[in-house]
Design a protein around this motif. Structure first.
Motif, PDB file in Angstrom:
ATOM      1  N   GLU A 188     -16.339  33.352  23.392  1.00 43.97           N
ATOM      2  CA  GLU A 188     -16.437  34.451  24.091  1.00 43.97           C
ATOM      3  C   GLU A 188     -17.597  35.293  23.196  1.00 43.97           C
ATOM      4  O   GLU A 188     -18.394  36.000  23.933  1.00 43.97           O
ATOM      5  CB  GLU A 188     -15.122  35.159  24.018  1.00 43.97           C
ATOM      6  N   GLN A 189     -17.545  35.171  22.032  1.00 43.69           N
ATOM      7  CA  GLN A 189     -18.550  36.013  20.980  1.00 43.69           C
ATOM      8  C   GLN A 189     -19.773  35.459  21.198  1.00 43.69           C
ATOM      9  O   GLN A 189     -20.700  36.221  21.242  1.00 43.69           O
ATOM     10  CB  GLN A 189     -17.867  36.209  19.612  1.00 43.69           C
ATOM     11  N   ALA A 214     -20.930  33.954  24.075  1.00 45.93           N
ATOM     12  CA  ALA A 214     -21.430  34.203  25.117  1.00 45.93           C
ATOM     13  C   ALA A 214     -21.898  35.783  25.109  1.00 45.93           C
ATOM     14  O   ALA A 214     -22.861  36.054  25.907  1.00 45.93           O
ATOM     15  CB  ALA A 214     -20.162  34.183  26.388  1.00 45.93           C
ATOM     16  N   ARG A 215     -21.209  36.611  24.532  1.00 46.11           N
ATOM     17  CA  ARG A 215     -21.472  37.930  24.398  1.00 46.11           C
ATOM     18  C   ARG A 215     -22.767  38.216  23.582  1.00 46.11           C
ATOM     19  O   ARG A 215     -23.598  39.204  24.322  1.00 46.11           O
ATOM     20  CB  ARG A 215     -20.451  39.101  23.795  1.00 46.11           C
ATOM     21  N   VAL A 223     -14.036  41.109  29.561  1.00 49.61           N
ATOM     22  CA  VAL A 223     -14.387  40.345  28.274  1.00 49.61           C
ATOM     23  C   VAL A 223     -15.545  39.417  28.897  1.00 49.61           C
ATOM     24  O   VAL A 223     -15.188  38.629  29.679  1.00 49.61           O
ATOM     25  CB  VAL A 223     -13.288  39.812  27.476  1.00 49.61           C
ATOM     26  N   GLY A 243     -17.528  36.033  29.300  1.00 50.16           N
ATOM     27  CA  GLY A 243     -17.296  34.824  29.416  1.00 50.16           C
ATOM     28  C   GLY A 243     -18.593  33.764  29.649  1.00 50.16           C
ATOM     29  O   GLY A 243     -19.730  34.538  29.840  1.00 50.16           O
TER      30      GLY A 243
END
Length: 343
Positions: free
Chosen positions: A139-140, A142-143, A284, A286
């Motif tokens: 997730e991080q 992707a962010r 969030v 993804g």
């Protein structure tokens, strides 16, 4: 069509052709002119570096003036030669843009994360961001990718097209010099905190208007990636100011609102923790959000290219009118001088 009109059309269409070349070919694999400029800047830095602002100002001034000067020379060579103007403008535009490469990097990272290959994704993300990826999860990562795509859409697509539309070849090459120097020395590290001050501040100034143009385009194009313009606009107004960059905050916040995600937060750069606040009020980020972010980047790039083409045509038309007025003024000045001395 007169020569002046053909010249104006060629200069404007050169921007559009350069954008098309970037989307078709991406960055050159070898011998990239921007890499060559970076090598020259690195060698010059060996002579100019000092832990003070003044040497950094001189370093930036010499390199940016040199790049813009090449553009001025190109404009003079191509003046009144529409074919040459078209080719030179297209080649320069292709050289300074980075939209296609940005989309490719995002696509590669998306595939790696989709295959749960975190080690490969952590290596790949280094091509897009300067933060430490060693502890980032999917997730991080992707962010980080979505944030970089948003910021670099402004820096590597909208801004060069904007300055190319206003100033032609000098604008294209001068802006790319500014942006490259910011990436090289515009850091807050001990070595560059003072020496890189001028590069960082000049990059902020050069990107102020383009970042807001990018933000407006993102707001308008939000429905094409499943978002709402109202959400993108609200994220801009509410959240952009939390970002330490006056320009990245705008483009990242509007992208977050358009994509319906949350960006920002805590990042680590060279051991230094930076909190960018929360940008957007959606879910969030993804892996599935990377593809829409890349698509939004492409849409903004296309809109920017079309706008830049129109703006350049208007700018060149105005320059032609000014030249004509100057020539007429000089003619009548000569006539008046002759009339005064003629008995």
């Amino acid at each position: 069509m007169t020569l002046a009109r053909r010249d104006s059309a060629a200069g404007a269409l050169g921007l559009l052709a350069g954008f098309a070349l970037d989307q078709l070919l991406g960055d050159p694999r070898r011998g990239h002119p921007v890499a060559g400029f970076g090598a020259v800047a690195a060698r010059l830095e060996q002579r100019t570096w000092a832990d003070r602002r003044a040497p950094g100002v001189r370093h930036v001034a010499v390199l940016v003036a040199g790049a813009a000067g090449l553009g001025v020379l190109g404009e003079r060579v191509a003046r009144d030669h529409p074919a040459a103007r078209l080719v030179l403008t297209a080649a320069a535009t292709w050289t300074v843009l980075g939209g296609r490469s940005l989309q490719r990097e995002a696509g590669t990272l998306s595939r790696q994360l989709g295959a749960d290959d975190l080690p490969a994704a952590r290596r790949q993300i280094r091509n897009l961001v300067g933060r430490d990826p060693s502890t980032l999860d999917a997730e991080q990562l992707a962010r980080a990718c979505v944030e970089s795509v948003a910021e670099n859409t402004a820096d590597a697509v909208v801004a060069p097209l904007f300055w190319g539309a206003l100033l032609g070849l000098p604008g294209l090459l001068g802006y790319r010099a500014v942006n490259t120097l910011d990436a090289m020395v515009g850091h807050r590290s001990p070595r560059y905190r003072r020496f890189g001050w001028a590069a960082a501040r000049l990059d902020d100034v050069a990107n102020w208007v383009p970042a807001r143009v990018c933000g407006l385009l993102t707001v308008g194009l939000a429905p094409l990636v499943g978002g709402r313009p109202a959400d993108a606009w609200a994220a801009w107004r509410r959240d952009a100011g939390q970002h330490p960059s006056p320009n990245a905050g705008v483009v990242e916040a509007t992208a977050a609102g358009a994509l319906g995600v949350r960006l920002g937060g805590r990042n680590v750069y060279g051991g230094v923790v930076e909190d960018r606040g929360v940008l957007g009020r959606g879910r969030v980020v993804g892996v599935a959000d990377i593809a829409p972010a890349a698509r939004l980047s492409l849409l903004v790039g296309v809109a920017s290219a079309v706008l830049a083409t129109g703006l350049r045509a208007v700018a060149l038309g105005m320059q032609t009118q000014w030249r004509r007025k100057a020539l007429v003024g000089r003619f009548w000045a000569v006539v008046r001088c002759i009339s005064r001395v003629t008995p």
